[in-house]
Design a protein around this motif. Structure first.
Motif, PDB file in Angstrom:
ATOM      1  N   PRO A  10       9.979  -5.824  -2.794  1.00  0.00           N
ATOM      2  CA  PRO A  10      11.342  -6.357  -2.950  1.00  0.00           C
ATOM      3  C   PRO A  10      11.657  -7.475  -1.955  1.00  0.00           C
ATOM      4  O   PRO A  10      12.243  -8.503  -2.320  1.00  0.00           O
ATOM      5  CB  PRO A  10      12.231  -5.132  -2.712  1.00  0.00           C
ATOM      6  CG  PRO A  10      11.379  -3.981  -3.091  1.00  0.00           C
ATOM      7  CD  PRO A  10       9.988  -4.370  -2.645  1.00  0.00           C
ATOM      8  N   GLU A  11      11.252  -7.297  -0.720  1.00  0.00           N
ATOM      9  CA  GLU A  11      11.468  -8.315   0.313  1.00  0.00           C
ATOM     10  C   GLU A  11      10.776  -9.625  -0.058  1.00  0.00           C
ATOM     11  O   GLU A  11      11.356 -10.716   0.052  1.00  0.00           O
ATOM     12  CB  GLU A  11      10.946  -7.787   1.653  1.00  0.00           C
ATOM     13  CG  GLU A  11      10.967  -8.761   2.785  1.00  0.00           C
ATOM     14  CD  GLU A  11      10.250  -8.214   4.029  1.00  0.00           C
ATOM     15  OE1 GLU A  11       9.897  -9.043   4.876  1.00  0.00           O
ATOM     16  OE2 GLU A  11      10.043  -6.989   4.145  1.00  0.00           O
ATOM     17  N   ILE A  12       9.538  -9.528  -0.501  1.00  0.00           N
ATOM     18  CA  ILE A  12       8.759 -10.708  -0.872  1.00  0.00           C
ATOM     19  C   ILE A  12       9.398 -11.418  -2.059  1.00  0.00           C
ATOM     20  O   ILE A  12       9.543 -12.650  -2.063  1.00  0.00           O
ATOM     21  CB  ILE A  12       7.296 -10.310  -1.170  1.00  0.00           C
ATOM     22  CG1 ILE A  12       6.612  -9.826   0.106  1.00  0.00           C
ATOM     23  CG2 ILE A  12       6.535 -11.468  -1.806  1.00  0.00           C
ATOM     24  CD1 ILE A  12       5.294  -9.105  -0.117  1.00  0.00           C
ATOM     25  N   GLY A  17      13.301 -16.156  -3.715  1.00  0.00           N
ATOM     26  CA  GLY A  17      14.507 -16.555  -4.419  1.00  0.00           C
ATOM     27  C   GLY A  17      14.729 -15.866  -5.749  1.00  0.00           C
ATOM     28  O   GLY A  17      15.559 -16.303  -6.541  1.00  0.00           O
ATOM     29  N   HIS A  18      14.010 -14.796  -5.989  1.00  0.00           N
ATOM     30  CA  HIS A  18      14.145 -14.071  -7.246  1.00  0.00           C
ATOM     31  C   HIS A  18      14.980 -12.804  -7.037  1.00  0.00           C
ATOM     32  O   HIS A  18      15.224 -12.383  -5.908  1.00  0.00           O
ATOM     33  CB  HIS A  18      12.774 -13.693  -7.810  1.00  0.00           C
ATOM     34  CG  HIS A  18      11.896 -14.881  -8.051  1.00  0.00           C
ATOM     35  ND1 HIS A  18      12.096 -15.773  -9.083  1.00  0.00           N
ATOM     36  CD2 HIS A  18      10.824 -15.348  -7.364  1.00  0.00           C
ATOM     37  CE1 HIS A  18      11.174 -16.713  -9.040  1.00  0.00           C
ATOM     38  NE2 HIS A  18      10.391 -16.483  -8.004  1.00  0.00           N
ATOM     39  N   HIS A  19      15.382 -12.211  -8.148  1.00  0.00           N
ATOM     40  CA  HIS A  19      16.183 -10.985  -8.110  1.00  0.00           C
ATOM     41  C   HIS A  19      15.304  -9.807  -8.527  1.00  0.00           C
ATOM     42  O   HIS A  19      14.514  -9.914  -9.461  1.00  0.00           O
ATOM     43  CB  HIS A  19      17.373 -11.113  -9.066  1.00  0.00           C
ATOM     44  CG  HIS A  19      18.189  -9.868  -9.159  1.00  0.00           C
ATOM     45  ND1 HIS A  19      19.077  -9.494  -8.172  1.00  0.00           N
ATOM     46  CD2 HIS A  19      18.234  -8.907 -10.105  1.00  0.00           C
ATOM     47  CE1 HIS A  19      19.644  -8.354  -8.515  1.00  0.00           C
ATOM     48  NE2 HIS A  19      19.156  -7.973  -9.686  1.00  0.00           N
TER      49      HIS A  19
END
Length: 104
Positions: A10-12, A17-19
């Motif tokens: 999730p962090e990566i 810039g993605h959700h």
């Protein structure tokens, strides 16, 4: 629809810039997801095209197997002992033997 992912994914994804939406699994859901992931990684290892890809997939497979073991309270030492016991009693795969037929 979803799948088990590594803790830092999730962090990566967010840094790119993605959700991404995630939730923590219950212990039973986690055990089931690890088993599914084990099969997924084994299939990816089977399809690995070269040595580098195979090394990566085997590492992923080992990571998932060890996570499942930890979740089930199984130690790496237990796994290695069982592997050694089975190797002693049934042999290893070093002989490259393949059964072409078997009758009982």
């Amino acid at each position: 629809m979803g799948k088990l992912i590594r803790d830092r994914v999730p962090e990566i994804v967010r840094e790119l810039g993605h959700h991404i939406e995630v939730r923590e699994l219950t212990p039973d859901e986690y055990a089931a997801a690890l088993r599914e992931k084990l099969v997924e990684e084994a299939c990816e290892a089977e399809r690995a095209g070269d040595r580098a890809a195979l090394v990566e997939e085997l590492a992923d497979l080992a990571e998932v197997a060890l996570a499942l073991a930890r979740h089930e309270g199984i130690t790496e030492a237990e796994i290695q002992q069982q592997r050694a016991d089975k190797s002693h009693s049934h042999g290893s795969f070093d002989g490259r033997l393949f059964s072409t037929s078997y009758r009982s």
